[in-house]
Design an enzyme around this catalytic site. Structure first.
Site, PDB file in Angstrom:
ATOM      1  CD  GLU A 146     -76.233  39.157  32.888  1.00  0.00           C
ATOM      2  OE1 GLU A 146     -75.140  38.892  32.518  1.00  0.00           O
ATOM      3  OE2 GLU A 146     -76.782  40.325  32.905  1.00  0.00           O
ATOM      4  CG  ASN A 149     -71.498  41.665  36.773  1.00  0.00           C
ATOM      5  OD1 ASN A 149     -71.770  41.195  38.366  1.00  0.00           O
ATOM      6  ND2 ASN A 149     -71.146  40.466  36.090  1.00  0.00           N
ATOM      7  CB  SER A 155     -68.288  38.879  34.756  1.00  0.00           C
ATOM      8  OG  SER A 155     -66.549  39.308  35.511  1.00  0.00           O
ATOM      9  CG  HIS A 202     -72.352  35.801  33.004  1.00  0.00           C
ATOM     10  ND1 HIS A 202     -73.248  36.904  33.547  1.00  0.00           N
ATOM     11  CD2 HIS A 202     -71.531  35.558  33.953  1.00  0.00           C
ATOM     12  CE1 HIS A 202     -72.338  37.348  34.783  1.00  0.00           C
ATOM     13  NE2 HIS A 202     -70.946  36.918  34.999  1.00  0.00           N
TER      14      HIS A 202
HETATM   15  N1  CAA Z   1     -71.648  21.922  43.296  1.00  0.00           N
HETATM   16  C1  CAA Z   1     -72.850  21.144  43.478  1.00  0.00           C
HETATM   17  N2  CAA Z   1     -73.900  21.735  44.547  1.00  0.00           N
HETATM   18  C2  CAA Z   1     -73.778  22.537  45.361  1.00  0.00           C
HETATM   19  C3  CAA Z   1     -72.009  23.208  45.294  1.00  0.00           C
HETATM   20  C4  CAA Z   1     -71.679  22.826  43.911  1.00  0.00           C
HETATM   21  N3  CAA Z   1     -69.912  23.453  44.096  1.00  0.00           N
HETATM   22  N4  CAA Z   1     -72.155  24.185  46.108  1.00  0.00           N
HETATM   23  C5  CAA Z   1     -73.604  24.059  46.752  1.00  0.00           C
HETATM   24  N5  CAA Z   1     -73.989  23.107  46.126  1.00  0.00           N
HETATM   25  C6  CAA Z   1     -75.596  22.674  46.493  1.00  0.00           C
HETATM   26  C7  CAA Z   1     -74.938  22.183  47.891  1.00  0.00           C
HETATM   27  O1  CAA Z   1     -75.146  20.149  47.228  1.00  0.00           O
HETATM   28  C8  CAA Z   1     -76.664  21.575  47.840  1.00  0.00           C
HETATM   29  O2  CAA Z   1     -77.940  21.165  47.883  1.00  0.00           O
HETATM   30  P1  CAA Z   1     -78.897  21.047  48.180  1.00  0.00           P
HETATM   31  O3  CAA Z   1     -79.317  22.439  48.312  1.00  0.00           O
HETATM   32  O4  CAA Z   1     -79.400  19.786  47.943  1.00  0.00           O
HETATM   33  O5  CAA Z   1     -78.646  20.685  49.870  1.00  0.00           O
HETATM   34  C9  CAA Z   1     -77.268  23.733  48.086  1.00  0.00           C
HETATM   35  O6  CAA Z   1     -75.835  23.644  47.343  1.00  0.00           O
HETATM   36  C10 CAA Z   1     -77.360  24.332  49.194  1.00  0.00           C
HETATM   37  O7  CAA Z   1     -75.611  24.364  49.674  1.00  0.00           O
HETATM   38  P2  CAA Z   1     -74.828  24.642  51.164  1.00  0.00           P
HETATM   39  O8  CAA Z   1     -75.995  24.183  51.949  1.00  0.00           O
HETATM   40  O9  CAA Z   1     -74.106  23.951  51.055  1.00  0.00           O
HETATM   41  O10 CAA Z   1     -75.061  26.115  51.599  1.00  0.00           O
HETATM   42  P3  CAA Z   1     -76.492  26.974  51.492  1.00  0.00           P
HETATM   43  O11 CAA Z   1     -77.898  26.707  51.057  1.00  0.00           O
HETATM   44  O12 CAA Z   1     -75.555  28.016  52.260  1.00  0.00           O
HETATM   45  O13 CAA Z   1     -76.262  27.412  49.600  1.00  0.00           O
HETATM   46  C11 CAA Z   1     -75.347  28.623  47.969  1.00  0.00           C
HETATM   47  C12 CAA Z   1     -74.638  27.676  49.239  1.00  0.00           C
HETATM   48  C13 CAA Z   1     -76.421  27.214  46.379  1.00  0.00           C
HETATM   49  C14 CAA Z   1     -73.956  29.123  47.138  1.00  0.00           C
HETATM   50  C15 CAA Z   1     -76.404  29.626  48.315  1.00  0.00           C
HETATM   51  O14 CAA Z   1     -75.006  30.687  49.485  1.00  0.00           O
HETATM   52  C16 CAA Z   1     -76.286  31.205  47.571  1.00  0.00           C
HETATM   53  O15 CAA Z   1     -77.447  30.473  46.976  1.00  0.00           O
HETATM   54  N6  CAA Z   1     -75.920  32.223  47.300  1.00  0.00           N
HETATM   55  C17 CAA Z   1     -75.728  32.987  46.634  1.00  0.00           C
HETATM   56  C18 CAA Z   1     -74.861  33.096  45.240  1.00  0.00           C
HETATM   57  C19 CAA Z   1     -75.399  33.630  44.172  1.00  0.00           C
HETATM   58  O16 CAA Z   1     -75.230  34.904  44.074  1.00  0.00           O
HETATM   59  N7  CAA Z   1     -74.279  33.431  42.679  1.00  0.00           N
HETATM   60  C20 CAA Z   1     -74.340  34.551  42.265  1.00  0.00           C
HETATM   61  C21 CAA Z   1     -72.814  35.193  42.294  1.00  0.00           C
HETATM   62  S1  CAA Z   1     -72.136  36.552  40.939  1.00  0.00           S
HETATM   63  C22 CAA Z   1     -71.188  35.692  39.928  1.00  0.00           C
HETATM   64  O17 CAA Z   1     -71.504  34.266  39.898  1.00  0.00           O
HETATM   65  C23 CAA Z   1     -71.243  35.469  38.165  1.00  0.00           C
HETATM   66  C24 CAA Z   1     -71.137  37.367  38.057  1.00  0.00           C
HETATM   67  O18 CAA Z   1     -70.409  37.793  36.938  1.00  0.00           O
HETATM   68  C25 CAA Z   1     -70.390  37.744  39.716  1.00  0.00           C
END
Ligand code: CAA
Length: 301
Positions: free
Chosen positions: A170, A208, A137, A158
């Site tokens: 990315e 990031n 990352s 990424h």
């Molecule tokens: N596998 C498959 N599907 C998943 C899943 C997983 N691990 N986790 C969640 N889902 C699916 C759910 O089944 C759900 O599907 P539907 O839309 O069809 O209902 C959908 O994703 C949404 O999940 P939830 O309803 O359980 O929960 P939510 O609506 O609160 O969403 C979230 C959860 C997708 C995590 C949302 O909150 C989100 O997009 N958050 C931001 C995440 C983000 O910014 N990620 C990047 C982080 S930075 C990084 O990773 C890189 C780095 O370098 C630090």
């Protein structure tokens, strides 16, 4: 350099038959199992390598659970889930797991020497035209590549958590990465149904470099008593339509990971604007790292 998956007769980067590409993912943690999941779901034979039988079983069980969630939501049929699982195998040996791979994606912890040791083992056994990608990352792709025999086939790929849900990849070009490798990884990422975005190697890449200062400012807002974590997050969710507030997101990513990335930005740019908030440093020192420890800005117990 020409890049092609093994078993292909073309001398150009071959992406026409996506499923010809055998993929090995090294590291079965949150990111590694998500990456293995999406490649297998898209038709690729995937080998997941981790250090122990328990780690491999845990990764496989997580993939099974996440595929099951997609079946429940009717995004996948039961048959597609079983076919995906059949394309997945696990191994505890890099040597055994990488031999036939056209793409190796490394997703081990963010420790420079650990990653370099992995690449050394990988380079000893892989096909000469295999692409080696890292899911780092923030560690410089150019720096990671500098002990490789063939830095031109090394690239950043990424992914974002949760990998099956987030559409971005990315694609990070190191100083010596061959353009043919960038083109192949862009095409392979599209084959996963993702949107690849090419960027050049620079501290924090784009994701990031933009995300972490926002999270750091959110932490400073709490540290300086401007608002509670709940209120900071509410502002960003309701005012800026973020799916998670920055402090909830910091817990989700891991506060130790956020601190590591901020330090890479601080040191890489030599600019005080990236100074990690003392509250973040203190929370990491205390071992309150977010979701994974059950306590961060919020409690998950
Ligand atoms: N596998 C498959 N599907 C998943 C899943 C997983 N691990 N986790 C969640 N889902 C699916 C759910 O089944 C759900 O599907 P539907 O839309 O069809 O209902 C959908 O994703 C949404 O999940 P939830 O309803 O359980 O929960 P939510 O609506 O609160 O969403 C979230 C959860 C997708 C995590 C949302 O909150 C989100 O997009 N958050 C931001 C995440 C983000 O910014 N990620 C990047 C982080 S930075 C990084 O990773 C890189 C780095 O370098 C630090």
């Amino acid at each position: 350099m020409s890049v092609e998956p093994p078993k292909s007769s073309s001398s150009k980067p071959s992406t026409s038959s996506q499923s010809d590409l055998s993929v090995t993912v090294i590291g079965g943690g949150t990111m590694g199992n998500g990456i293995a999941h999406v490649f297998a779901q898209s038709g690729h034979p995937v080998t997941l390598v981790d250090v122990s039988k328990e780690a491999c079983e845990r990764a496989f069980a997580t993939i099974e659970k996440n595929l099951g969630r997609m079946v429940t939501k009717e995004k996948l049929t039961e048959q597609q889930m079983q076919e995906t699982l059949q394309r997945l195998s696990t191994s505890m040996s890099i040597q055994e797991g990488c031999q036939d791979a056209g793409l190796i994606v490394e997703a081990v912890p963010e420790v420079l020497q650990l990653k370099r040791d992995v690449y050394q083992d990988v380079e000893a056994v892989v096909e000469p035209n295999a692409v080696i990608a890292t899911n780092t990352s923030s560690i410089s792709i150019t720096k990671l590549a500098n002990t490789l025999k063939h830095p031109e086939r090394f690239i950043g790929m990424h992914f974002f958590n949760p990998v099956p849900v987030m559409s971005l990849v990315e694609v990070v070009k190191g100083h010596q990465t061959d353009q043919a490798v960038v083109d192949a990884v862009m095409a392979w990422s599209q084959g996963l149904g993702k949107v690849p975005v090419p960027v050049n190697d620079s501290p924090g890449f784009v994701s990031n470099r933009v995300l972490m200062p926002m999270i750091n400012e959110a932490i400073f807002s709490v540290y300086e008593g401007v608002a509670t974590p709940e209120h900071v997050d509410e502002v960003m969710k309701r005012g800026m339509a973020h799916p998670m507030g920055p402090l909830r997101l910091a817990d989700f990513i891991g506060l130790d990971v956020c601190l590591d990335i901020l330090r890479v930005l601080y040191e890489g740019f030599q600019d005080p604007k990236y100074r990690p908030c003392p509250l973040l440093v203190k929370m990491v020192d205390a071992g309150t790292l977010g979701d994974k420890t059950g306590q961060g800005f919020y409690s998950y117990k």
